[in-house]
Design a protein around this motif. Sequence first.
Motif, PDB file in Angstrom:
ATOM      1  N   ASP A 167     -12.582  10.139 -31.150  1.00 14.47           N
ATOM      2  CA  ASP A 167     -11.311   9.505 -31.512  1.00 14.47           C
ATOM      3  C   ASP A 167     -10.936   8.337 -30.614  1.00 14.47           C
ATOM      4  O   ASP A 167      -9.868   7.745 -30.751  1.00 14.47           O
ATOM      5  CB  ASP A 167     -10.174  10.527 -31.528  1.00 14.47           C
ATOM      6  N   GLY A 168     -11.801   7.984 -29.647  1.00 13.33           N
ATOM      7  CA  GLY A 168     -11.517   6.849 -28.773  1.00 13.33           C
ATOM      8  C   GLY A 168     -10.424   7.103 -27.762  1.00 13.33           C
ATOM      9  O   GLY A 168      -9.905   6.161 -27.158  1.00 13.33           O
ATOM     10  N   MET A 169     -10.077   8.375 -27.534  1.00 12.42           N
ATOM     11  CA  MET A 169      -9.002   8.718 -26.619  1.00 12.42           C
ATOM     12  C   MET A 169      -9.453   9.788 -25.634  1.00 12.42           C
ATOM     13  O   MET A 169     -10.323  10.614 -25.928  1.00 12.42           O
ATOM     14  CB  MET A 169      -7.779   9.250 -27.386  1.00 12.42           C
ATOM     15  N   LEU A 170      -8.842   9.762 -24.441  1.00 16.43           N
ATOM     16  CA  LEU A 170      -8.979  10.836 -23.475  1.00 16.43           C
ATOM     17  C   LEU A 170      -7.758  11.742 -23.580  1.00 16.43           C
ATOM     18  O   LEU A 170      -6.643  11.258 -23.788  1.00 16.43           O
ATOM     19  CB  LEU A 170      -9.080  10.284 -22.052  1.00 16.43           C
ATOM     20  N   ASP A 171      -7.960  13.030 -23.446  1.00 15.20           N
ATOM     21  CA  ASP A 171      -6.858  13.981 -23.460  1.00 15.20           C
ATOM     22  C   ASP A 171      -6.614  14.484 -22.043  1.00 15.20           C
ATOM     23  O   ASP A 171      -7.555  14.767 -21.302  1.00 15.20           O
ATOM     24  CB  ASP A 171      -7.165  15.140 -24.391  1.00 15.20           C
ATOM     25  N   ILE A 172      -5.344  14.597 -21.687  1.00 17.79           N
ATOM     26  CA  ILE A 172      -4.965  14.956 -20.322  1.00 17.79           C
ATOM     27  C   ILE A 172      -4.104  16.207 -20.348  1.00 17.79           C
ATOM     28  O   ILE A 172      -3.249  16.381 -21.237  1.00 17.79           O
ATOM     29  CB  ILE A 172      -4.174  13.806 -19.651  1.00 17.79           C
ATOM     30  N   ALA A 173      -4.321  17.086 -19.390  1.00 17.46           N
ATOM     31  CA  ALA A 173      -3.469  18.264 -19.221  1.00 17.46           C
ATOM     32  C   ALA A 173      -3.062  18.380 -17.764  1.00 17.46           C
ATOM     33  O   ALA A 173      -3.899  18.278 -16.867  1.00 17.46           O
ATOM     34  CB  ALA A 173      -4.192  19.530 -19.660  1.00 17.46           C
ATOM     35  N   LEU A 174      -1.771  18.572 -17.533  1.00 12.04           N
ATOM     36  CA  LEU A 174      -1.234  18.838 -16.198  1.00 12.04           C
ATOM     37  C   LEU A 174      -0.755  20.287 -16.173  1.00 12.04           C
ATOM     38  O   LEU A 174       0.168  20.648 -16.913  1.00 12.04           O
ATOM     39  CB  LEU A 174      -0.080  17.889 -15.877  1.00 12.04           C
ATOM     40  N   VAL A 175      -1.391  21.091 -15.342  1.00  5.93           N
ATOM     41  CA  VAL A 175      -1.037  22.502 -15.246  1.00  5.93           C
ATOM     42  C   VAL A 175      -0.139  22.677 -14.035  1.00  5.93           C
ATOM     43  O   VAL A 175      -0.540  22.384 -12.903  1.00  5.93           O
ATOM     44  CB  VAL A 175      -2.307  23.373 -15.114  1.00  5.93           C
TER      45      VAL A 175
ATOM     46  N   PRO B 183       7.311  23.235 -19.488  1.00  2.00           N
ATOM     47  CA  PRO B 183       7.443  23.137 -18.032  1.00  2.00           C
ATOM     48  C   PRO B 183       6.183  23.557 -17.278  1.00  2.00           C
ATOM     49  O   PRO B 183       5.926  23.076 -16.177  1.00  2.00           O
ATOM     50  CB  PRO B 183       8.613  24.074 -17.720  1.00  2.00           C
ATOM     51  N   ALA B 184       5.367  24.446 -17.858  1.00  2.00           N
ATOM     52  CA  ALA B 184       4.187  24.943 -17.158  1.00  2.00           C
ATOM     53  C   ALA B 184       2.911  24.179 -17.501  1.00  2.00           C
ATOM     54  O   ALA B 184       1.936  24.244 -16.756  1.00  2.00           O
ATOM     55  CB  ALA B 184       3.983  26.427 -17.468  1.00  2.00           C
ATOM     56  N   LEU B 185       2.928  23.458 -18.619  1.00  2.32           N
ATOM     57  CA  LEU B 185       1.717  22.775 -19.062  1.00  2.32           C
ATOM     58  C   LEU B 185       2.095  21.544 -19.885  1.00  2.32           C
ATOM     59  O   LEU B 185       2.796  21.652 -20.887  1.00  2.32           O
ATOM     60  CB  LEU B 185       0.865  23.724 -19.912  1.00  2.32           C
ATOM     61  N   GLY B 186       1.633  20.383 -19.439  1.00  2.00           N
ATOM     62  CA  GLY B 186       1.929  19.140 -20.138  1.00  2.00           C
ATOM     63  C   GLY B 186       0.668  18.481 -20.657  1.00  2.00           C
ATOM     64  O   GLY B 186      -0.361  18.457 -19.972  1.00  2.00           O
ATOM     65  N   TYR B 187       0.722  17.970 -21.891  1.00  2.52           N
ATOM     66  CA  TYR B 187      -0.420  17.295 -22.505  1.00  2.52           C
ATOM     67  C   TYR B 187      -0.129  15.810 -22.676  1.00  2.52           C
ATOM     68  O   TYR B 187       1.034  15.393 -22.789  1.00  2.52           O
ATOM     69  CB  TYR B 187      -0.723  17.876 -23.892  1.00  2.52           C
ATOM     70  N   GLY B 188      -1.180  15.009 -22.737  1.00  2.00           N
ATOM     71  CA  GLY B 188      -1.049  13.585 -23.007  1.00  2.00           C
ATOM     72  C   GLY B 188      -2.359  13.018 -23.510  1.00  2.00           C
ATOM     73  O   GLY B 188      -3.404  13.677 -23.452  1.00  2.00           O
TER      74      GLY B 188
END
Length: 325
Positions: free
Chosen positions: A221-229, A268-273
């Motif tokens: 999809d031409g994108m990187l997925d990010i997760a902040l735990v 609050p515990a897990l953010g996606y981008g």
Amino acid sequence: MRAGIVYNPVKADREALAAQVESAQPIEWSEPVWFETDADDAGEAAVRKALDADIDLLLVAGGDGTVRVAADLVTATEVPLAIIPSGTGNLLARNLGIDVVSLKNAVRTAFDGEQREIDLGELEVESPDGKRTKHAFAVMVGFGLDAEMIDKTDEGLKKKVGWLAYVDAAGKVINSLDTVRVQVRLDGGRTVRSTVNTMLIGNCGTVTNGIVVLPDAVVDDGMLDIALVRPKGVRGWLQVGGYVARNNLLVTKVLKRTGRLGKQRTGPALGYGQAKETHARLSEPRAVQVDGDVVGDAIALRATIRTDALVVRVPKQRPHLGVAV
């Protein structure tokens, strides 16, 4: 037409592999050429020799590290890559729907599967002493729980019980995992400051044993997925566990694959981008893993995506290359 076969003798049985290649290879093809990997360079020399041998297809039978090296080097050619899963994680193979259990099926996919263009990530790591290194990645990079777990995994235990060795390592590190302040900027937008214990940046979303950790990740999809735990206490970890459990429900996977489920919400515990380029600066150094290999400590990261950089062989009749069900 001729295939080049790069194999790790520790992880792949050449005789068994040769028998399947002989059965699956088109009769008009020439005899394949074989190249054994060397542990000192994760197979880089073997892959280069194979590509210099004027081949039409590159088969790689090894672990995730060998596959990553091959994926990076083959992008400069027009040679398609065929993955023969032979490691513990087999991460890219899982995300492409390649059979990680049957050698016969994986080899048949190599010769009669469809060709698909997929993305390849590139990570630039700044170490505490200011030195910068670059690493290609096909699946996922990050720091925190995943990197510490990989670093603490007992190799002898992994040979005996496979992926369960990671569970043992996770139990050792999760209670002692420290948080770190991080500044994150996606695609040149505003800088977000957060305190996390884990950050993941992925081209794919499925990891060891088929567990989905980045539910919106698609390999082309031409994108990187990010997760902040960023859990706080037991309640926070329960929230993270709830997110992961929901993302791994069969109904969730089916809805995602059919396009009937929207983007995952953050909490609050897990953010996606998502982004094409991700910058992160840490307040303290942390160990960083690249497709399952720890590459050292980092004080800053920069991840970018190379769109449609890699041609791979995948099973036929798989219209979507998202999360494997």
